[in-house]
Design an enzyme around this catalytic site. Structure first.
Site, short mmCIF file in Angstrom:
data_model
loop_
_atom_site.label_atom_id
_atom_site.label_comp_id
_atom_site.label_asym_id
_atom_site.label_seq_id
_atom_site.Cartn_x
_atom_site.Cartn_y
_atom_site.Cartn_z
CG ASP A 69 24.42 42.15 20.88
OD1 ASP A 69 23.32 42.57 20.51
OD2 ASP A 69 25.14 42.73 21.71
CG HIS A 81 24.93 46.34 22.94
ND1 HIS A 81 24.27 45.21 22.49
CD2 HIS A 81 23.97 47.13 23.47
CE1 HIS A 81 22.98 45.33 22.75
NE2 HIS A 81 22.77 46.49 23.34
P1 NAX Z 1 14.22 50.67 32.31
O1 NAX Z 1 14.03 52.09 31.93
O2 NAX Z 1 13.04 49.79 32.48
O3 NAX Z 1 15.06 50.60 33.68
C1 NAX Z 1 16.16 51.41 33.93
C2 NAX Z 1 16.16 51.70 35.42
O4 NAX Z 1 17.34 52.43 35.72
C3 NAX Z 1 14.98 52.54 35.88
O5 NAX Z 1 14.34 51.93 36.99
C4 NAX Z 1 15.64 53.87 36.25
O6 NAX Z 1 14.96 54.53 37.32
C5 NAX Z 1 17.02 53.39 36.68
N1 NAX Z 1 18.04 54.43 36.74
C6 NAX Z 1 18.15 55.55 35.99
N2 NAX Z 1 19.21 56.27 36.38
C7 NAX Z 1 19.79 55.58 37.38
C8 NAX Z 1 20.92 55.84 38.19
N3 NAX Z 1 21.64 56.95 38.05
N4 NAX Z 1 21.24 54.93 39.14
C9 NAX Z 1 20.49 53.81 39.31
N5 NAX Z 1 19.40 53.54 38.58
C10 NAX Z 1 19.07 54.41 37.62
O7 NAX Z 1 15.23 50.08 31.24
P2 NAX Z 1 15.58 48.55 30.91
O8 NAX Z 1 14.69 48.07 29.84
O9 NAX Z 1 15.64 47.79 32.19
O10 NAX Z 1 17.02 48.71 30.27
C11 NAX Z 1 18.11 49.12 31.05
C12 NAX Z 1 19.32 49.46 30.18
O11 NAX Z 1 19.77 48.30 29.49
C13 NAX Z 1 19.03 50.50 29.10
O12 NAX Z 1 20.12 51.42 29.08
C14 NAX Z 1 19.02 49.68 27.83
O13 NAX Z 1 19.36 50.45 26.70
C15 NAX Z 1 20.06 48.66 28.15
N6 NAX Z 1 20.05 47.42 27.35
C16 NAX Z 1 21.24 46.85 27.05
C17 NAX Z 1 21.35 45.63 26.40
C18 NAX Z 1 22.67 45.00 26.14
O14 NAX Z 1 22.69 43.95 25.53
N7 NAX Z 1 23.81 45.57 26.55
C19 NAX Z 1 20.13 44.93 25.93
C20 NAX Z 1 18.89 45.33 26.64
C21 NAX Z 1 18.78 46.80 26.97
O15 NAX Z 1 18.28 47.49 25.87
#
Ligand code: NAX
Length: 331
Positions: free
Chosen positions: A159, A187
Site C-alpha cells: 500500500d 491492510h
Molecule cells: P493463492 O491462492 O494463489 O495462494 C495461496 C496459497 O496458500 C495456495 O497455494 C494455498 O494452497 C496455500 N495455503 C492455503 N492454506 C495454507 C496453509 N494452511 N498452509 C500453507 N499454505 C496454505 O493466493 P495469493 O494470490 O498468492 O495470495 C496469498 C495471500 O496474500 C492472500 O491471503 C491474499 O489476500 C494476500 N494478499 C495480501 C497483500 C498484502 O499487501 N498484505 C496483497 C496481495 C494479496 O492479496
C-alpha cells in the site's frame, strides 16, 4: 562467505509465492551477498504444484540458493527458519461470511504460530502477508508467546509503494524521488494513505507533496480511494490479484527491516501498537517506522490534523472489531 539464512514462505505454490521465491533466491530480499535456503510450505492439494516450483528453482541455478525444503509439514517447514513470510491462508470465496473466513484463518495462524514458536530459529522475524493480514499477525503473536512481539509484523508496504506510485504519476516525477508517505492502520479499504509529511526531491531541494500537488481535493479524495481500492482494480484488470507487486513489496519490507531504512526515510509496517498516536495498544496497526540493526521504531512526533485523526481512528476501530471477531472464533 556468510552463512545461509533460512527463509520460510508459506503458500509457496500460490501466485505470490511463485513471484516471491525467485526474488528471494536472487538476493532481492537479503542482498546480493547473502546465501539463502528456501523453506516452502503448502497444503497437500498443492503438493504437486509445490514440487513443480521446487523443480524450477533447481532449474534456475541461482548461485545464492544453497538449499530448498518443499513440504506440506509445518514442523519441517518451520525448523530453523530465520525469516518467515506467511503468504498461505484461506481466501474469501463468493458467498462466504466474514466470520467463516476469519475462523479458517484463525485456525491456520494458531497452528502455524505453534510450529514457529517451537521450531524456528531464535529471534525469527515474521511477516504476515495473507489476509486479513493484521489480524492473522495478531493471532500468530498470541499463539507464539515466546516470539517477541516486535518480531511479528504484517505487510502494508504494498500500500505504501502504491501511494508512492500514485504521487509519482500525478507529479510526473521519479518514484525514487518520492518518500515518507504513510499507510496507517489496517491492510484493507479503511487504511489511510497519508501524504501530510511526504516529500519529493526536486532540483531545488526537498519539497512537501502538499505544496507540489496544489489540488487538495485530489489528495483528500481520489488519491486516497485509488490507493485503498488498488487491489480491486488489479483484480478487475488481471482477473487475478496482485502478485508481483506484493512479492516485491514483501522483499522491500524484510530488506529494510533487516538492513535498515535510509537516513531521513521511513516506511510503513504493520506492527504491534504500543499506543503511539493514540492508536489502541494491542492491535497490529500500520505505522511509519524507521529500521536500524534489525529493529523497527515507530516514528514519533508527527503532527496529525483533524482530517487524519478521524481516519486513524476509523481504521483502528475496524481492527478492534476484527480482533473481537477473531477471538470469538477461538471459543
Ligand atoms: P493463492 O491462492 O494463489 O495462494 C495461496 C496459497 O496458500 C495456495 O497455494 C494455498 O494452497 C496455500 N495455503 C492455503 N492454506 C495454507 C496453509 N494452511 N498452509 C500453507 N499454505 C496454505 O493466493 P495469493 O494470490 O498468492 O495470495 C496469498 C495471500 O496474500 C492472500 O491471503 C491474499 O489476500 C494476500 N494478499 C495480501 C497483500 C498484502 O499487501 N498484505 C496483497 C496481495 C494479496 O492479496
Amino acid at each position: 562467505a556468510k552463512d545461509p539464512v533460512r527463509v520460510l514462505v508459506t503458500g509457496a505454490a500460490g501466485q505470490i509465492g511463485y513471484a516471491l521465491v525467485p526474488m528471494i533466491a536472487r538476493g532481492v530480499m537479503l542482498g546480493p551477498d547473502q546465501p539463502v535456503i528456501l523453506h516452502m510450505l503448502d497444503i497437500p492439494p498443492a503438493a504437486e504444484a509445490l514440487n513443480g516450483v521446487r523443480m524450477e528453482l533447481v532449474d534456475a541455478a541461482f548461485p545464492l540458493l544453497k538449499g530448498v525444503v518443499a513440504t506440506t509439514d509445518a514442523v519441517e517447514a518451520c525448523t530453523g527458519v530465520n525469516i518467515a513470510v506467511m503468504v498461505g491462508g484461506f481466501p474469501r470465496k463468493e458467498g462466504m461470511e466474514r466470520k467463516d473466513v476469519m475462523s479458517k484463518n484463525v485456525s491456520i495462524y494458531k497452528s502455524q504460530a505453534s510450529a514457529l514458536e517451537a521450531y524456528a530459529a531464535p529471534n525469527c522475524k515474521v511477516l504476515v502477508v495473507a489476509n486479513p493480514a493484521n489480524t492473522n499477525a495478531l493471532i500468530l503473536k498470541e499463539f507464539a508467546p515466546s516470539i517477541p512481539a516486535k518480531n511479528i509484523t504484517c505487510l502494508t508496504r504494498l500500500d505504501h509503494n502504491r501511494a508512492l506510485g500514485q504521487i509519482s504519476e500525478r507529479l510526473n516525477v521519479q518514484v525514487s524521488d518520492v518518500k515518507n508517505v504513510i499507510i496507517w492502520g489496517n491492510h484493507s479499504s479503511t487504511q489511510y494513505p497519508d501524504v501530510s509529511h511526504a516529500t519529493v526531491k526536486t532540483p531545488s531541494g526537498e519539497k512537501p507533496v502538499r505544496q507540489l500537488v496544489s489540488d487538495d481535493d485530489w489528495l483528500k479524495g481520489e488519491f486516497i480511494t485509488t490507493v485503498q481500492q488498488r487491489g480491486a482494480a488489479i483484480i478487475k484488470a488481471r482477473k487475478l490479484s496482485s502478485a508481483l507487486s506484493a512479492a516485491s513489496s514483501a522483499c522491500d519490507h524484510i530488506r529494510d527491516w533487516v538492513l535498515g531504512t535510509p537516513e531521513g526515510t521511513w516506511v510503513s509496517m504493520g506492527v504491534y501498537s504500543d499506543g503511539s498516536y493514540n492508536v489502541p495498544a494491542g492491535l497490529i496497526y500500520s505505522f511509519p517506522v524507521t529500521c536500524n540493526a534489525g529493529e523497527w521504531t515507530i516514528v514519533q512526533g508527527l503532527s496529525i490534523d483533524e482530517f487524519s485523526r478521524k481516519k486513524l481512528d476509523a481504521t483502528a476501530e475496524e481492527l478492534s472489531e476484527e480482533k473481537a471477531l477473531a477471538y470469538s472464533c477461538l471459543s
